[in-house]
Scaffold this motif. Sequence first.
Motif, PDB file in Angstrom:
ATOM      1  N   GLN A  67     -22.966 -72.718 -32.635  1.00  0.00           N
ATOM      2  CA  GLN A  67     -23.884 -73.419 -33.564  1.00  0.00           C
ATOM      3  C   GLN A  67     -24.802 -72.777 -34.176  1.00  0.00           C
ATOM      4  OE1 GLN A  67     -25.015 -76.518 -30.945  1.00  0.00           O
ATOM      5  NE2 GLN A  67     -23.322 -77.849 -31.094  1.00  0.00           N
ATOM      6  N   GLU A  68     -25.526 -72.045 -33.529  1.00  0.00           N
ATOM      7  CA  GLU A  68     -26.580 -71.160 -34.126  1.00  0.00           C
ATOM      8  C   GLU A  68     -25.926 -69.976 -35.021  1.00  0.00           C
ATOM      9  OE1 GLU A  68     -29.263 -71.871 -30.190  1.00  0.00           O
ATOM     10  OE2 GLU A  68     -28.273 -69.847 -30.294  1.00  0.00           O
ATOM     11  N   ALA A  69     -24.989 -69.425 -34.769  1.00  0.00           N
ATOM     12  CA  ALA A  69     -24.126 -68.379 -35.545  1.00  0.00           C
ATOM     13  C   ALA A  69     -23.657 -69.118 -36.930  1.00  0.00           C
ATOM     14  CB  ALA A  69     -23.205 -67.810 -34.776  1.00  0.00           C
ATOM     15  N   LEU A  70     -23.324 -70.217 -36.767  1.00  0.00           N
ATOM     16  CA  LEU A  70     -22.893 -70.833 -37.829  1.00  0.00           C
ATOM     17  C   LEU A  70     -23.914 -71.295 -38.827  1.00  0.00           C
ATOM     18  CD1 LEU A  70     -19.864 -73.054 -36.494  1.00  0.00           C
ATOM     19  CD2 LEU A  70     -19.729 -70.946 -37.755  1.00  0.00           C
ATOM     20  N   ALA A  71     -25.065 -71.840 -38.230  1.00  0.00           N
ATOM     21  CA  ALA A  71     -26.295 -72.123 -38.967  1.00  0.00           C
ATOM     22  C   ALA A  71     -26.992 -70.843 -39.701  1.00  0.00           C
ATOM     23  CB  ALA A  71     -27.378 -72.695 -38.079  1.00  0.00           C
ATOM     24  N   SER A  72     -26.725 -69.601 -39.151  1.00  0.00           N
ATOM     25  CA  SER A  72     -27.031 -68.748 -39.707  1.00  0.00           C
ATOM     26  C   SER A  72     -26.416 -68.171 -40.826  1.00  0.00           C
ATOM     27  CB  SER A  72     -27.070 -67.236 -38.531  1.00  0.00           C
ATOM     28  OG  SER A  72     -25.975 -66.900 -38.330  1.00  0.00           O
ATOM     29  N   VAL A  73     -25.237 -68.575 -40.922  1.00  0.00           N
ATOM     30  CA  VAL A  73     -24.325 -68.075 -42.117  1.00  0.00           C
ATOM     31  C   VAL A  73     -24.806 -68.932 -43.131  1.00  0.00           C
ATOM     32  CG1 VAL A  73     -22.174 -68.383 -43.291  1.00  0.00           C
ATOM     33  CG2 VAL A  73     -22.191 -67.700 -40.612  1.00  0.00           C
ATOM     34  N   VAL A  74     -25.429 -69.826 -43.007  1.00  0.00           N
ATOM     35  CA  VAL A  74     -26.311 -70.768 -44.220  1.00  0.00           C
ATOM     36  C   VAL A  74     -27.735 -69.998 -44.281  1.00  0.00           C
ATOM     37  CG1 VAL A  74     -27.040 -72.817 -45.085  1.00  0.00           C
ATOM     38  CG2 VAL A  74     -24.742 -72.738 -43.971  1.00  0.00           C
ATOM     39  N   LEU A  75     -28.408 -69.857 -43.279  1.00  0.00           N
ATOM     40  CA  LEU A  75     -29.886 -69.643 -43.160  1.00  0.00           C
ATOM     41  C   LEU A  75     -30.029 -68.242 -43.700  1.00  0.00           C
ATOM     42  CD1 LEU A  75     -31.145 -71.796 -40.284  1.00  0.00           C
ATOM     43  CD2 LEU A  75     -31.428 -72.329 -42.660  1.00  0.00           C
ATOM     44  N   LEU A  76     -29.456 -67.255 -43.425  1.00  0.00           N
ATOM     45  CA  LEU A  76     -29.693 -65.967 -43.812  1.00  0.00           C
ATOM     46  C   LEU A  76     -29.583 -65.658 -45.305  1.00  0.00           C
ATOM     47  CD1 LEU A  76     -28.066 -63.864 -40.556  1.00  0.00           C
ATOM     48  CD2 LEU A  76     -30.298 -64.449 -41.097  1.00  0.00           C
ATOM     49  N   PRO A  77     -28.595 -66.044 -45.938  1.00  0.00           N
ATOM     50  CA  PRO A  77     -28.418 -65.852 -47.338  1.00  0.00           C
ATOM     51  C   PRO A  77     -29.636 -66.677 -48.058  1.00  0.00           C
ATOM     52  CG  PRO A  77     -26.124 -66.410 -46.566  1.00  0.00           C
ATOM     53  CD  PRO A  77     -27.235 -66.621 -45.417  1.00  0.00           C
ATOM     54  N   LEU A  78     -29.837 -67.922 -47.370  1.00  0.00           N
ATOM     55  CA  LEU A  78     -30.843 -68.764 -48.151  1.00  0.00           C
ATOM     56  C   LEU A  78     -32.253 -68.235 -47.987  1.00  0.00           C
ATOM     57  CD1 LEU A  78     -31.143 -71.573 -49.402  1.00  0.00           C
ATOM     58  CD2 LEU A  78     -31.518 -72.515 -46.826  1.00  0.00           C
ATOM     59  N   ALA A  79     -32.471 -67.352 -46.852  1.00  0.00           N
ATOM     60  CA  ALA A  79     -33.866 -66.547 -46.670  1.00  0.00           C
ATOM     61  C   ALA A  79     -34.245 -65.753 -47.835  1.00  0.00           C
ATOM     62  CB  ALA A  79     -33.829 -65.773 -45.557  1.00  0.00           C
ATOM     63  N   PHE A  80     -33.195 -65.354 -48.653  1.00  0.00           N
ATOM     64  CA  PHE A  80     -33.489 -64.504 -49.834  1.00  0.00           C
ATOM     65  C   PHE A  80     -33.781 -65.239 -51.119  1.00  0.00           C
ATOM     66  CE2 PHE A  80     -30.923 -61.806 -47.096  1.00  0.00           C
ATOM     67  CZ  PHE A  80     -31.642 -60.582 -47.269  1.00  0.00           C
ATOM     68  N   TRP A  81     -33.489 -66.673 -51.039  1.00  0.00           N
ATOM     69  CA  TRP A  81     -33.700 -67.518 -52.046  1.00  0.00           C
ATOM     70  C   TRP A  81     -35.283 -68.159 -51.770  1.00  0.00           C
ATOM     71  CZ3 TRP A  81     -34.404 -73.008 -52.453  1.00  0.00           C
ATOM     72  CH2 TRP A  81     -34.470 -73.462 -53.561  1.00  0.00           C
ATOM     73  N   VAL A  82     -35.334 -68.438 -50.444  1.00  0.00           N
ATOM     74  CA  VAL A  82     -36.680 -69.093 -50.127  1.00  0.00           C
ATOM     75  C   VAL A  82     -37.807 -68.336 -49.991  1.00  0.00           C
ATOM     76  CG1 VAL A  82     -37.766 -70.534 -48.237  1.00  0.00           C
ATOM     77  CG2 VAL A  82     -35.506 -71.134 -48.825  1.00  0.00           C
TER      78      VAL A  82
END
Length: 134
Positions: free
Chosen positions: A47-62
């Motif tokens: 679950q955490e790995a799948l969330a990171s697939v979304v959150l890691l790229p989002l970190a570059f936008w936020v």
Amino acid sequence: MNSRELDAAQAEANPQKLRTGLSRIWHAAGYSLAGLRAGWGEPAFRQEALASVVLLPLAFWVGRSWVEVALLAGSVLLVMIVELLNTGIETAIDRIGPEWNQLSKRAKDMGSAAVLLSLLLCAGIWAGAIAARL
């Protein structure tokens, strides 16, 4: 026991200790990948790995600066690291035996608490970054 005798005893118990240089790095990378595969077998890590697939790229936008991006991405990776360590603790405890033991429970509870704290830290960092962006 002197240092040379200790090294020989460790090498006899674990021949992997004899590897040096690129061979050691190559084999260490293989062990790390095996650990990630084993972690993938755990629902929480998955679950955490799948969330990171979304959150890691989002970190570059936020994130507005490289420091913010590093904090956002780092907090996500920290959760996954702590989850792997917690799983390692649980696995080692389970290897000892299936019977209930107060010390085993304590070790597992502390590992779980570490995961909770890493999740709270991650959520706090993300909430602060998102609030600053609004």
